[in-house]
Structure formats: structure tokens, C-alpha cells
Design a protein around this motif. Structure first.
Motif, short mmCIF file in Angstrom:
data_model
loop_
_atom_site.label_atom_id
_atom_site.label_comp_id
_atom_site.label_asym_id
_atom_site.label_seq_id
_atom_site.Cartn_x
_atom_site.Cartn_y
_atom_site.Cartn_z
N VAL A 127 -2.60 -51.51 98.77
CA VAL A 127 -2.82 -50.91 97.09
C VAL A 127 -3.88 -49.74 97.32
O VAL A 127 -3.66 -48.69 96.62
CB VAL A 127 -3.55 -51.88 96.30
CG1 VAL A 127 -3.53 -51.35 94.91
CG2 VAL A 127 -2.63 -53.16 96.28
N PHE A 128 -5.00 -49.81 98.05
CA PHE A 128 -5.92 -48.60 97.95
C PHE A 128 -6.49 -48.62 99.58
O PHE A 128 -7.53 -49.04 99.93
CB PHE A 128 -7.17 -49.13 97.04
CG PHE A 128 -7.04 -48.97 95.69
CD1 PHE A 128 -6.84 -48.20 95.16
CD2 PHE A 128 -7.13 -50.22 94.93
CE1 PHE A 128 -6.49 -47.87 93.66
CE2 PHE A 128 -6.68 -50.42 93.65
CZ PHE A 128 -6.52 -49.19 93.01
N PRO A 129 -5.54 -47.87 100.15
CA PRO A 129 -5.65 -47.64 101.69
C PRO A 129 -7.04 -47.00 101.94
O PRO A 129 -7.76 -47.12 103.17
CB PRO A 129 -4.64 -47.10 102.15
CG PRO A 129 -3.89 -46.34 101.02
CD PRO A 129 -4.43 -47.19 99.92
N ASP A 130 -7.65 -46.18 100.95
CA ASP A 130 -8.75 -45.41 101.10
C ASP A 130 -9.98 -45.82 100.60
O ASP A 130 -11.10 -45.18 100.51
CB ASP A 130 -8.50 -44.14 100.51
CG ASP A 130 -8.10 -44.10 99.07
OD1 ASP A 130 -7.68 -45.17 98.62
OD2 ASP A 130 -8.28 -43.12 98.16
N LYS A 131 -9.94 -47.11 99.98
CA LYS A 131 -11.00 -47.85 99.46
C LYS A 131 -11.60 -49.34 100.12
O LYS A 131 -10.73 -49.91 100.69
CB LYS A 131 -10.84 -48.29 97.89
CG LYS A 131 -10.67 -46.88 97.03
CD LYS A 131 -10.47 -47.41 95.60
CE LYS A 131 -10.15 -46.00 94.68
NZ LYS A 131 -11.32 -45.13 94.77
N GLU A 132 -12.78 -49.67 100.06
CA GLU A 132 -13.29 -50.78 100.32
C GLU A 132 -13.73 -51.76 99.53
O GLU A 132 -14.22 -51.41 98.39
CB GLU A 132 -14.29 -50.77 101.48
CG GLU A 132 -13.97 -49.73 102.71
CD GLU A 132 -13.11 -50.51 103.60
OE1 GLU A 132 -13.02 -51.71 103.69
OE2 GLU A 132 -12.38 -49.93 104.38
N LEU A 133 -13.70 -53.21 99.89
CA LEU A 133 -14.33 -53.95 98.62
C LEU A 133 -15.82 -53.97 98.81
O LEU A 133 -16.23 -53.97 100.07
CB LEU A 133 -13.96 -55.59 99.06
CG LEU A 133 -12.53 -55.91 98.58
CD1 LEU A 133 -11.99 -57.24 99.13
CD2 LEU A 133 -12.53 -56.15 96.99
N ALA A 166 -19.20 -61.78 94.96
CA ALA A 166 -18.38 -60.90 94.18
C ALA A 166 -18.21 -59.57 94.88
O ALA A 166 -19.16 -58.89 94.75
CB ALA A 166 -19.10 -60.87 92.49
N PHE A 167 -16.99 -59.30 94.62
CA PHE A 167 -16.57 -58.08 95.57
C PHE A 167 -15.74 -57.05 94.42
O PHE A 167 -15.17 -57.71 93.57
CB PHE A 167 -15.81 -58.23 96.73
CG PHE A 167 -16.58 -58.78 97.90
CD1 PHE A 167 -17.23 -58.30 98.77
CD2 PHE A 167 -16.19 -60.10 97.99
CE1 PHE A 167 -18.11 -58.81 99.70
CE2 PHE A 167 -17.03 -61.05 98.99
CZ PHE A 167 -17.87 -60.09 99.95
N GLY A 168 -16.07 -55.76 94.64
CA GLY A 168 -15.23 -54.82 93.59
C GLY A 168 -14.96 -53.59 94.35
O GLY A 168 -14.90 -53.31 95.52
N ILE A 169 -13.59 -53.09 93.82
CA ILE A 169 -13.14 -51.98 94.27
C ILE A 169 -13.51 -50.94 92.88
O ILE A 169 -12.94 -51.19 91.88
CB ILE A 169 -11.58 -51.82 94.38
CG1 ILE A 169 -11.42 -52.60 95.70
CG2 ILE A 169 -11.13 -50.53 94.53
CD1 ILE A 169 -10.14 -52.74 96.28
N PHE A 170 -13.86 -49.48 93.13
CA PHE A 170 -14.56 -48.69 92.26
C PHE A 170 -13.47 -47.42 92.33
O PHE A 170 -13.16 -47.05 93.35
CB PHE A 170 -15.68 -48.48 92.38
CG PHE A 170 -16.90 -49.59 92.08
CD1 PHE A 170 -17.39 -49.71 90.75
CD2 PHE A 170 -16.88 -50.48 93.05
CE1 PHE A 170 -18.30 -50.72 90.58
CE2 PHE A 170 -18.05 -51.52 92.79
CZ PHE A 170 -18.47 -51.74 91.61
N HIS A 171 -13.30 -46.85 91.12
CA HIS A 171 -12.64 -45.49 91.27
C HIS A 171 -13.43 -44.58 90.18
O HIS A 171 -13.34 -45.09 88.95
CB HIS A 171 -11.17 -45.49 90.67
CG HIS A 171 -10.49 -44.44 90.73
ND1 HIS A 171 -10.23 -43.63 91.95
CD2 HIS A 171 -9.93 -43.66 89.57
CE1 HIS A 171 -9.60 -42.63 91.67
NE2 HIS A 171 -9.38 -42.40 90.47
#
Length: 219
Positions: A127-133, A166-171
Motif C-alpha cells: 500500500v505504502f512502499p515508501d512509508k513506515e509505521l 499504537a503505530f501510524g502512517i502519516f502523509h
């Protein structure tokens, strides 16, 4: 494919005009492939919805919808909830649809019901290959909505005895995906006789769930 593109363009038009998601307060359960029990905790969301409608002035439909990850119906719901115990699989189409949904203003809460974490992390890379939790600190606004959690995510069930995270993905600074791990909020939302949790534990779970919904609807 053309149908999906047209729907996404239509979605952006509604989003820009302020007629979609602005006043919508609806929740859907995310259906995924891979064999995991996406349908787990059947009483959890109805109980959380009732709690929110009573305590934080929401007006959410009592029974949440079920929506497949590859469906354009995702774009009808500002808030998606995902849970389960086992394997998860996103096709390329699934991953692209979910990515479009999240980048377009949607919010996804994933609650590990125990055992989904290694499969989830692998599929989120599609889904988000360029983002980390990224782990959320206890000072994050999601812990400081109507209900205050100065120590961060509450521990509801023991699982492997690890601390809840709690982990998040941000944009662009927006939290668009929340993953709650080693807490099992969903079990705490279930009806009292399902897990026989003490009432104070259930209340903590429901209050944290209300914070998540409140945060998602306001941001």
C-alpha cells in the motif's frame, strides 16, 4: 479499471466541493483476502458505536457496513475498521484502492486481535512502499480527545505480555492509518459476556475507541 478511475475522479470532485466526508459519520468493516477472520468480534463495533453516540455526540448508523478492500464503496465511508487473527493478503488492485482511499481523506484503524501483525506489515508495504509505521507518543492528540490517556494506548488483553503500542502512517502530517498492537481494543468493545473483562477494562477500551473515532472525524 476505467470505472475505478472515473469513481476516484468523482470522489475528488465531491471532496473538493465539501459534500463528501464532511458531515458523514459512518463506519465500515474492511473485508480482506488471505484467510484471516476479518469478521471477528461481531459485537465490538456496534457496542463502540452506541458508546460514541451516547458520549461524544456522534450520529453513526448502529450497524456498520462490510466493504471489500478492492471496492469503490470504500469511498463512501470516512472511517474503516480492520481486525483479525491471521493471514492478510492484498492484491495489487486492493493495495492501490486502499492507498487512493487513504490519500483522499479516509482513515483506517487496524486492531490486532492477535496474530495479524507479521502479515499486516508485509501487506502494508504494498500500500505504502515508501512509508513506515511510526510509533505514536503518549502526547499525540489521539490520546487527548474527550478521554485522556496520559500513558498512551491502554492494555486490554494480555496476548504476549508486551506493552501496548499504537503505530501510524502519516502523509503530509496527517495520520491516515492507525495500527493498535498488543492492546486488543476490539475484544474490550465486545459485549461483557464474551470475554468477561472487568467493567473498568471495557470502559477504557471504549473510551480509547471513542477517541480514535473522534480524532478521525475531526482531522
Amino acid at each position: 479499471m476505467i470505472k475505478n478511475i472515473k469513481f476516484i475522479l468523482l470522489f475528488y470532485t465531491f471532496l473538493c466541493s465539501g459534500t463528501l466526508f464532511v458531515n458523514a459519520q459512518e463506519i465500515a468493516v474492511l473485508k480482506y483476502n488471505g484467510g484471516g477472520d476479518w469478521y471477528a468480534n461481531p459485537t465490538a463495533l456496534p457496542n463502540l458505536i452506541a458508546f460514541c453516540n451516547t458520549n461524544i455526540n456522534t450520529n453513526i448508523e448502529a450497524t456498520p457496513a462490510n466493504v471489500a478492500v478492492n471496492s469503490t464503496d470504500l469511498f463512501l465511508y470516512p472511517f474503516l475498521h480492520m481486525t483479525g487473527h491471521g493471514n492478510i493478503y492484498f492484491s495489487d488492485e486492493d493495495a492501490q484502492n486502499l492507498r487512493n482511499y487513504l490519500l483522499s481523506g479516509g482513515f483506517l484503524h487496524i486492531d490486532d486481535n492477535y496474530g495479524m501483525e507479521p502479515f499486516l506489515k508485509k501487506e502494508l508495504k504494498k500500500v505504502f512502499p515508501d512509508k513506515e509505521l511510526i510509533e505514536l507518543p503518549s502526547t499525540h492528540p489521539i490520546f487527548n480527545q474527550t478521554y485522556k490517556f496520559p500513558n498512551g494506548l491502554p492494555k486490554i488483553h494480555e496476548h504476549d505480555g508486551k506493552r501496548p503500542q499504537a503505530f501510524g502512517i502519516f502523509h503530509n502530517g496527517r495520520l491516515l492509518l492507525l495500527f493498535t498492537y498488543e492492546s486488543d481494543l476490539g475484544d474490550g468493545w465486545e459485549s461483557p459476556g464474551v470475554h468477561n473483562d472487568p467493567e473498568e477494562v471495557r470502559i477504557k477500551a471504549l473510551q480509547m475507541g471513542a477517541n480514535i473515532i473522534e480524532y478521525a472525524f475531526e482531522n
